[in-house]
Enzyme design. Sequence first.
Site, short mmCIF file in Angstrom:
data_model
loop_
_atom_site.label_atom_id
_atom_site.label_comp_id
_atom_site.label_asym_id
_atom_site.label_seq_id
_atom_site.Cartn_x
_atom_site.Cartn_y
_atom_site.Cartn_z
N GLU A 93 30.67 41.87 34.28
CA GLU A 93 30.74 40.52 34.85
C GLU A 93 32.18 40.08 35.08
O GLU A 93 32.48 39.39 36.06
CB GLU A 93 30.03 39.51 33.95
CG GLU A 93 30.03 38.10 34.53
CD GLU A 93 29.22 37.10 33.72
OE1 GLU A 93 29.49 35.89 33.87
OE2 GLU A 93 28.33 37.52 32.96
N ARG A 94 33.10 40.50 34.20
CA ARG A 94 34.50 40.11 34.39
C ARG A 94 35.04 40.71 35.68
O ARG A 94 35.77 40.04 36.43
CB ARG A 94 35.35 40.54 33.19
CG ARG A 94 36.80 40.05 33.29
CD ARG A 94 37.60 40.38 32.07
NE ARG A 94 37.73 41.82 31.87
CZ ARG A 94 38.60 42.37 31.03
NH1 ARG A 94 39.37 41.60 30.31
NH2 ARG A 94 38.66 43.68 30.90
#
Length: 293
Positions: A93-94
């Site tokens: 997700e980052r």
Amino acid sequence: MNEDPSRKRLGRGLAALIGEMDRPAPTPEKRATADGKVPIEFVSPNPRNPRRSFAEADLTDLTQSIREHGIVQPVVVRPSPGQSGRYEIIAGERRWRAAQRAGLTEIPVIVREVSDRTALELAIIENVQRADLNPVEEAQGYQQLIEEHGYSQADLGQVIGKSRSHVANTLRLLKLPDVIRGMLVDGALSAGHARTLVTAEDPAGLAKRIVEEGLSVRQAEALAQMPAAAQREAKPAAPAQKDADTLALEKLLSDAVGMKVAITHKGGGGEVRVAYRTLEQLDEICRRLKRDQ
């Protein structure tokens, strides 16, 4: 507890799973391009991802890296339940957030057909192995797997590659008041400090003192064993002072590796600790250690 084949598979670690993911698998979704890329707007975060905090500085650094070099490691996704042609993030997700900031219109993905449970397991394993979770997020992720999927602490330790005692000590952090959990999330307290507060008579008061006076874990442990009234009067034992030779060697090593190095003597032995701030620095440490092999 009967052994679940998916847990046996997970026990091999995320790297092995990603290796399996690299092999193309039939999928009904047609929006992913032939080279494994998908429009970034068709990818959404997993609402049950245990990770909630994303440091602004780390995101900024990663965004700049993606602008210059693109996304090196694909984002692991699964088809979004009930939404044809869309994907939900399992791991990465980052990278997805930084790619949005960098203005990318497509991102490389690896598509996996997995259940809700396996998606949660993979998300926790990936974040724990990369040390991306703060102690509270890690504890909440463990608790999710225990409550929703019936893991024992021993089973969970085997799956994520941690000892049972690590799992148990991490779960204990959930007993702390919200104010102390906030200090953990912000990084004002370490997990080691926080564990000493679980049985303290006045955990919030002691936590404030730890932060204000910069107490070591050992000093905090000694104070935590005292009644609250005695804590307020007690002066923590001063930490042992390092000799000039040790301090000089710490500076020499710190300058050589570009990271903070601490040396602690214990009897005839001791330990050397290297503190890294980013995963890139950790990669550099690994490269240097393997250089002479």
